[in-house]
Design a protein around this motif. Structure first.
Motif, short mmCIF file in Angstrom:
data_model
loop_
_atom_site.label_atom_id
_atom_site.label_comp_id
_atom_site.label_asym_id
_atom_site.label_seq_id
_atom_site.Cartn_x
_atom_site.Cartn_y
_atom_site.Cartn_z
N LEU A 226 0.81 -1.21 0.00
CA LEU A 226 0.00 0.00 0.00
C LEU A 226 0.85 1.27 0.00
O LEU A 226 0.50 2.25 -0.66
CB LEU A 226 -0.94 0.01 1.20
N GLU A 227 1.94 1.25 0.74
CA GLU A 227 2.78 2.45 0.78
C GLU A 227 3.41 2.71 -0.58
O GLU A 227 3.51 3.85 -1.03
CB GLU A 227 3.85 2.31 1.86
N GLY A 228 3.84 1.64 -1.23
CA GLY A 228 4.41 1.80 -2.57
C GLY A 228 3.35 2.30 -3.55
O GLY A 228 3.62 3.16 -4.39
N ALA A 229 2.12 1.79 -3.42
CA ALA A 229 1.03 2.22 -4.30
C ALA A 229 0.70 3.70 -4.04
O ALA A 229 0.50 4.47 -4.98
CB ALA A 229 -0.20 1.35 -4.06
N ALA A 235 2.94 10.50 -6.85
CA ALA A 235 3.90 10.99 -7.84
C ALA A 235 3.22 11.29 -9.17
O ALA A 235 3.67 12.16 -9.93
CB ALA A 235 5.01 9.96 -8.03
N ALA A 236 2.11 10.59 -9.44
CA ALA A 236 1.37 10.81 -10.70
C ALA A 236 0.39 11.99 -10.57
O ALA A 236 -0.36 12.27 -11.51
CB ALA A 236 0.61 9.55 -11.07
N ALA A 263 -2.58 1.00 -14.66
CA ALA A 263 -1.33 1.02 -15.40
C ALA A 263 -0.23 1.70 -14.59
O ALA A 263 0.93 1.23 -14.58
CB ALA A 263 -1.52 1.72 -16.74
N ILE A 264 -0.56 2.80 -13.91
CA ILE A 264 0.43 3.49 -13.06
C ILE A 264 0.96 2.55 -11.99
O ILE A 264 2.17 2.45 -11.75
CB ILE A 264 -0.22 4.74 -12.41
N LEU A 265 0.07 1.81 -11.37
CA LEU A 265 0.47 0.91 -10.29
C LEU A 265 1.29 -0.27 -10.81
O LEU A 265 2.29 -0.67 -10.20
CB LEU A 265 -0.78 0.41 -9.56
N VAL A 266 0.88 -0.83 -11.93
CA VAL A 266 1.62 -1.96 -12.51
C VAL A 266 3.02 -1.52 -12.91
O VAL A 266 4.02 -2.20 -12.64
CB VAL A 266 0.85 -2.54 -13.71
N ASN A 267 3.14 -0.37 -13.56
CA ASN A 267 4.44 0.13 -14.00
C ASN A 267 5.36 0.46 -12.83
O ASN A 267 6.59 0.42 -12.97
CB ASN A 267 4.26 1.37 -14.88
N ALA A 268 4.75 0.79 -11.67
CA ALA A 268 5.55 1.10 -10.49
C ALA A 268 5.90 -0.15 -9.69
O ALA A 268 6.57 -0.07 -8.65
CB ALA A 268 4.79 2.08 -9.60
#
Length: 294
Positions: A226-229, A235-236, A263-268
């Motif tokens: 969750l923190e990474g998400a 950042a987006a 897509a933002i989450l998958v790429n991160a």
């Protein structure tokens, strides 16, 4: 219509119009003026200002009103405690002047009271006493039902039964239903129009589909990290709030394009385990409205 008790204004210039066949949900916090309004509709109290008409007839002193066409249940159901369910309803049948002696057994079956027909009313559970009150309200097949908390004391199965019964009466027989309830999920499923009273004033009145359009939407996200998400979404340029076990996005950009958020989450490297657009329920909307947040 207004009603004051000394210096206290319980109902302040409330103007209600309910059409034939409608199921009108009347909502408000405790003390907002719901029961006072209902008691005025039934001629139990006299307005301090304004007037009340029910089914096109003025409600006035000496019991004036179209009461043969009205069924009601207000506050606690009234019953003779030493008489059985069947005896209570038989007395009501005679008082209403209903010639059909089968009316009592019919309404007992309709309200699921057959197993309790010979039980004294004083020995009934709260839920079954409520069923008895509803049975009395329906006994004479009224054109209008005025109900104050009709699901009070009922178990979940009973709540569903009453919901289905009221919907059937309105949609199949054209009965008008005016009801207050604190079970907002049931009002949400049942009402065709909703009025919200707050501090004695009617602050909003909308058709059900209009109410639907006003409720806030949000994108709910769950992820293993969750923190990474949260970091990737921030950042987006997205505003992120913590939710129950996940993250919440209220930006229309996110709500209208959840695939881009995914897509933002998958790429991160923090793919979502759940991503869904949800809409606030009637309870959340009601609380926002009464807090002045709408």
């Amino acid at each position: 219509m207004s009603k004051s008790y000394g210096a206290v204004t319980a109902v302040d210039a409330v103007n209600l119009r309910v059409g034939p066949g409608e199921i009108y949900g009347f909502l408000g916090l405790n003390g907002a003026g719901k029961t006072t309004t209902i008691r005025a509709l039934l001629g139990m109290i006299r307005p301090s200002a304004g007037s009340v008409s029910v089914l096109g007839q003025p409600v006035g002193p000496q019991g004036r009103g179209p009461w043969r066409q009205v069924g009601h249940l207000v506050e606690q159901p009234a019953a003779y405690p030493e008489l059985t369910v069947a005896e209570n309803l038989e007395i009501a049948r005679r008082l209403h002047g209903i010639a059909d002696v089968r009316a009592t057994s019919h309404v007992i079956e309709r309200l699921g009271l057959a197993a309790y027909a010979q039980r004294k009313a004083g020995a009934l559970s709260t839920g079954n006493l409520q069923r008895l009150g509803l049975a009395r309200a329906l006994l004479h097949e009224p054109a209008l039902l005025i109900l104050d908390e009709p699901a009070n004391g009922l178990d979940p199965a009973g709540v569903v039964e009453i919901r289905d019964l009221l919907a059937s009466l309105a949609h199949e027989q054209g009965v008008t239903v005016f009801m207050s309830s604190h079970i907002l999920t049931e009002v949400d499923r049942l009402a065709t129009r909703i009025g919200i009273i707050h501090q004695g004033r009617l602050i909003q009145e909308l058709e059900a589909d209009q109410m639907e359009a006003l409720r806030a939407q949000r994108l709910e996200i769950e992820a293993r990290d969750l923190e990474g998400a949260r970091g990737a979404l921030t950042a987006a340029g997205l505003a992120v709030k913590a939710g129950a076990g996940g993250l919440i996005l209220s930006d229309m950009r996110a709500i209208e394009a959840p695939d881009e958020v995914a897509a933002i989450l998958v790429n991160a490297g923090t793919p979502p385990t759940r991503l869904a657009v949800e809409q606030e329920d009637l309870e959340d909307y009601f609380l926002r409205l009464t807090r002045g947040e709408v």
